[in-house]
Design a protein around this motif. Structure first.
Motif, PDB file in Angstrom:
ATOM      1  N   VAL A 200       0.814  -1.228   0.000  1.00 46.79           N
ATOM      2  CA  VAL A 200       0.000   0.000   0.000  1.00 46.79           C
ATOM      3  C   VAL A 200       0.849   1.281   0.000  1.00 46.79           C
ATOM      4  N   MET A 201       2.130   1.135   0.236  1.00 48.07           N
ATOM      5  CA  MET A 201       2.967   2.331   0.296  1.00 48.07           C
ATOM      6  C   MET A 201       3.094   2.975  -1.084  1.00 48.07           C
ATOM      7  N   ARG A 202       3.412   4.272  -1.078  1.00 50.64           N
ATOM      8  CA  ARG A 202       3.749   4.946  -2.323  1.00 50.64           C
ATOM      9  C   ARG A 202       5.261   4.865  -2.437  1.00 50.64           C
ATOM     10  N   ARG A 203       5.710   4.248  -3.531  1.00 49.52           N
ATOM     11  CA  ARG A 203       7.149   4.031  -3.691  1.00 49.52           C
ATOM     12  C   ARG A 203       7.859   5.269  -4.215  1.00 49.52           C
ATOM     13  N   GLU A 204       9.148   5.300  -4.022  1.00 53.11           N
ATOM     14  CA  GLU A 204       9.976   6.319  -4.650  1.00 53.11           C
ATOM     15  C   GLU A 204       9.698   6.337  -6.160  1.00 53.11           C
ATOM     16  N   PRO A 205       9.750   7.486  -6.901  1.00 57.66           N
ATOM     17  CA  PRO A 205      10.060   8.781  -6.318  1.00 57.66           C
ATOM     18  C   PRO A 205       8.849   9.425  -5.621  1.00 57.66           C
ATOM     19  N   VAL A 206       9.062   9.849  -4.369  1.00 58.96           N
ATOM     20  CA  VAL A 206       8.063  10.652  -3.665  1.00 58.96           C
ATOM     21  C   VAL A 206       8.688  12.028  -3.460  1.00 58.96           C
ATOM     22  N   ILE A 207       7.883  13.002  -3.097  1.00 64.48           N
ATOM     23  CA  ILE A 207       8.450  14.334  -2.880  1.00 64.48           C
ATOM     24  C   ILE A 207       9.327  14.302  -1.642  1.00 64.48           C
ATOM     25  N   SER A 208      10.590  14.597  -1.827  1.00 62.56           N
ATOM     26  CA  SER A 208      11.490  14.665  -0.677  1.00 62.56           C
ATOM     27  C   SER A 208      12.447  15.824  -0.921  1.00 62.56           C
ATOM     28  N   PHE A 209      13.136  16.213   0.127  1.00 62.33           N
ATOM     29  CA  PHE A 209      14.037  17.345   0.017  1.00 62.33           C
ATOM     30  C   PHE A 209      15.404  16.953   0.494  1.00 62.33           C
ATOM     31  N   GLN A 210      16.412  17.716   0.093  1.00 59.87           N
ATOM     32  CA  GLN A 210      17.744  17.522   0.625  1.00 59.87           C
ATOM     33  C   GLN A 210      18.069  18.732   1.482  1.00 59.87           C
ATOM     34  N   PRO A 211      18.904  18.538   2.505  1.00 64.28           N
ATOM     35  CA  PRO A 211      19.130  19.633   3.462  1.00 64.28           C
ATOM     36  C   PRO A 211      19.697  20.894   2.819  1.00 64.28           C
ATOM     37  N   ASP A 212      20.380  20.765   1.690  1.00 69.46           N
ATOM     38  CA  ASP A 212      20.952  21.943   1.049  1.00 69.46           C
ATOM     39  C   ASP A 212      19.961  22.642   0.120  1.00 69.46           C
ATOM     40  N   ASP A 213      18.769  22.045  -0.057  1.00 69.42           N
ATOM     41  CA  ASP A 213      17.781  22.673  -0.939  1.00 69.42           C
ATOM     42  C   ASP A 213      17.400  24.038  -0.398  1.00 69.42           C
ATOM     43  N   ASP A 214      17.014  24.889  -1.320  1.00 71.71           N
ATOM     44  CA  ASP A 214      16.573  26.239  -0.983  1.00 71.71           C
ATOM     45  C   ASP A 214      15.240  26.165  -0.228  1.00 71.71           C
ATOM     46  N   ALA A 215      15.181  26.772   0.957  1.00 70.68           N
ATOM     47  CA  ALA A 215      13.966  26.702   1.767  1.00 70.68           C
ATOM     48  C   ALA A 215      12.782  27.334   1.047  1.00 70.68           C
ATOM     49  N   SER A 216      13.062  28.376   0.286  1.00 79.35           N
ATOM     50  CA  SER A 216      11.986  29.058  -0.428  1.00 79.35           C
ATOM     51  C   SER A 216      11.331  28.139  -1.451  1.00 79.35           C
ATOM     52  N   GLU A 217      12.160  27.375  -2.165  1.00 79.13           N
ATOM     53  CA  GLU A 217      11.604  26.446  -3.148  1.00 79.13           C
ATOM     54  C   GLU A 217      10.841  25.321  -2.467  1.00 79.13           C
ATOM     55  N   ALA A 218      11.364  24.857  -1.343  1.00 79.93           N
ATOM     56  CA  ALA A 218      10.669  23.804  -0.601  1.00 79.93           C
ATOM     57  C   ALA A 218       9.310  24.311  -0.122  1.00 79.93           C
TER      58      ALA A 218
END
Lengths: 480, 480
Positions: free
Chosen positions: A233-251
């Motif tokens: 039942v899980m939704r597999r990758e790719p799911v929306i995720s972020f990396q710590p260096d991503d721009d907070a504004s875009e996130a």
């Protein structure tokens, strides 16, 4: 949040009024105690005083930390510190997180090392990281020592990311599950929790090494047959995720665009290292837009409205200094045409119109372009198209409004040629404003600068000096 | 949202670039087809053309509606309409909900009644209510007929609330439970759903007549013993709830302050009639702040950056017209002192400095006060305190910056008295700016007006005319 914390939204204003009321009564009594010297009354008044203080304290204990923060921000410094003293020590930490930077400073200033340490120790690693820049180094050192090794690692990580990155916003409160267990097992696992982290709308499905495999929403968990396995039942990758260096504004924009409640933060190896929630995204959006509005008016940061004169001066002086320089340059442009003005003094009265309207029109253009760039919707390739449109608007406005002003100038000063110069100068300055409004942000982007910062100052400086130069120059050429 | 919809946030830029790429290639081929008249090549080129269109269509089918909206906004009109034609008809409705007002208009203009009806019929009542103002009346009429009576009632209700009220933001997708059942029963009940409404983080506990009794968070449902009754784990009234007439801005602030994900909307009898979610709150916050930023630059609404010259002119003319009037008044103030300027032409060069710096300083003050008022943190009682502080800042800046400019004027024109007039005029105009910056918003509030609208225009008009009057008046009195 206890039940008492939840109220009708209007109530925060109500809370504020009640606290102000109690403070007013408290002050009145305190005033009496000081003014009267009759010892007989002392006892009674002290009792009344104490009763009011107790009432206020009781009121504060009932309030949500965010509401106390709101009230603290709305109170002048003396009353603010009085209320702050009445707040239970164990709530200090969460309240410090909620107040604005300026008010936080005013509160921390009054706390000693011991109190600050106690407040800091009630917080999670990600919260501590937010507070850390405002704390004295020795407090941070002490708190750091008191953490266990996992929390230390988290704090170190959270503090290592730049302010506007996902890493600085993320928390570490995630619930992870494996994909090879049944939902029944997950349900039993969750029942062992005393509470779930705020904003848990999904569990992160990971392997033995914490690599993100997918997500299991609480929705799926609840509506699916408990006999099924997570993997089914899980939704597999790719799911929306972020990396710590991503721009907070875009996130934050992604949270808004995809209506997210929480999302995993992963490292380069796809290992889950944290979590971003909509609460962080909302706070960021609010702060970002406030920053933009304040920057527009040349305020460096949100101002404690009850700040001292000196703090206010510091917050505002940079913009005024820049403004002084640009105004001085514009003044020198006029100075170069003093002979012309001496001959035709009407020029002095008309020139601010040309400069002012050019400035406003340029601000309209640059605001629109900067916003579109911030949304990522303007490519360099669109430049010529935008330029053409803005030039069209400028020519139209120049002819219509410039023409109107030309007629007014003619009527006031009885000179057709002065009217024509007025119209021509307006049109040219609007063209300058339109061109600069499109090109300045585009060029700054290409140079890697933030096109928003000081855009209004730049364009106004240009249209002021430019407007004076164009108008007085044309007048000198054609009228004298 | 299908798994394909979820991507890394950076990807929306990537999507845009890919679509632009495909469009560029498509155009190239189309150009060839039109330019060349050799029938032999026709077939091949048509095939290439079709292949690119199919590729683009496939790409669009994979994208989240919000991403398609983003791409549509970033494309010039001709390309935008080409892409819009390729979007599957059944997705039109949700995409129209996501695009900005200006772009929505441009899309709806190209759709016939039949297409609009089909698009509208894919939407929920609350979504329809959002779209309705942009739809032709006959389409709304037709759609209205096709709804069942409950949805009709919902649509009627949603459309009856003013734009900035909770009623206009709420949806009708709530899950309610009774308090006298066990959690086990609730869990079984939820398993009968095919999906839960977006942002379901709590169930609303109601009695037989839909009166709100409390809330059952999914968290409590998941961590508690299933044998327990709802009444034993629910959070009882009072819980945070809203009424449809509540101010949307205050509700959004409450979502932010209390970190809510969803909250019930109740009528005067405490009957649950709808639900507000954090997604609505976030959209509202974003729109509100955008509105504020645009209004600051005198833009009536968000502008489609690829709008026609005429649409842009319409969006901007009101502010320019007001600006024209205020600039004209300022010009007449100068006109009244033409004799003085004729005698001492330096006045013409120095006067814009006094006016300009007064304007900027006044804007700083009014921006801060308006923001504090909007947060509900300034009571009329704080007026004198704020006035005192702002006057202090003005006197400080007047003496420091005004003094500096006085020295510059002295140095440039060799007249000490001109320098002194400059310093005095700066200080007085800064005092005017500070006083007006505090009083204008406070007076407008007392008159029941929104203090934000046009605050910048008002203060600038005052400090321009006032600055010219003070400076030229002082000069006439003391220098001539």
């Amino acid at each position: 949040m206890t039940p008492e914390d939840e109220r009708h939204p209007d109530d925060v204003q109500q809370h504020l009024r009640e606290v102000q009321d109690l403070l007013a009564r408290h002050k009145l009594v305190e005033g009496l105690v000081h003014r009267q010297d009759m010892p007989r009354h002392d006892l009674v008044e002290n009792l009344v005083h104490k009763q009011h203080v107790a009432e206020l304290q009781h009121k504060l204990d009932e309030l949500h930390p965010a509401d106390i923060a709101y009230i603290l921000e709305a109170l002048p410094l003396d009353e603010r510190l009085f209320v702050w003293d009445l707040v239970k020590a164990e709530r200090d930490g969460e309240i410090l997180l909620e107040v604005s930077d300026a008010v936080r400073e005013s509160l921390i200033e009054t706390m000693d090392t011991h109190e600050l340490k106690a407040a800091a120790e009630t917080l999670d690693a990600d919260e501590l990281a937010d507070l850390a820049p405002d704390l004295p180094p020795e407090v941070i050192q002490d708190v750091f020592q008191s953490l266990d090794s996992e929390e230390r690692e988290q704090l170190r990580a959270a503090m290592s990311y730049p302010e506007d990155s996902v890493g600085a916003l993320m928390d570490f409160d995630m619930v992870t599950v494996r994909e090879d267990v049944t939902l029944e097992v997950v349900l039993r696992y969750l029942r062992r929790f005393e509470e779930l982290p705020d904003h848990t709308d999904k569990l992160f499905v990971v392997d033995r090494d914490d690599h993100l495999k997918g997500i299991l929403t609480l929705e799926k968990l609840l509506i699916s047959d408990p006999e099924l396995e997570v993997s089914e039942v899980m939704r597999r990758e790719p799911v929306i995720s972020f990396q710590p260096d991503d721009d907070a504004s875009e996130a934050a924009q992604a949270f808004e665009r995809y209506d997210l409640v929480s999302a995993p933060v992963i490292d380069a190896d796809k290992r889950v290292i944290g979590r971003l929630t909509v609460a962080d995204a909302v706070d960021f959006i609010r702060e970002e837009s406030e920053h933009e509005i304040l920057a527009h008016a040349g305020l460096r940061e949100e101002e404690d409205i009850f700040a001292s004169v000196w703090d206010s001066v510091k917050n505002r002086w940079a913009w005024l200094a820049v403004n002084l320089v640009t105004a001085f340059i514009a003044s020198r442009v006029i100075g170069a045409f003093e002979n012309s003005i001496e001959k035709l003094v009407a020029l002095a009265a008309l020139m601010p119109i040309v400069a002012g309207i050019g400035g406003n029109s340029g601000n309209q253009t640059i605001t629109m372009i900067v916003r579109a760039i911030a949304m990522g919707q303007v490519e360099q390739s669109a430049r010529n198209r935008l330029l053409k449109k803005e030039v069209g608007v400028a020519v139209f406005n120049g002819i219509v409004w410039g023409g109107l002003l030309g007629v007014l100038a003619w009527w006031l000063y009885g000179s057709v040629s002065l009217g024509l110069v007025m119209t021509a100068a307006m049109t040219l300055n609007l063209l300058l404003a339109a061109t600069a409004g499109v090109l300045i942000p585009m060029i700054r982007i290409r140079l890697g600068a933030d096109p928003a910062i000081g855009s209004s100052v730049l364009i106004t400086a240009l249209t002021d000096s430019g407007g004076f130069f164009i108008f007085l120059g044309l007048a000198t050429l054609f009228l004298l």
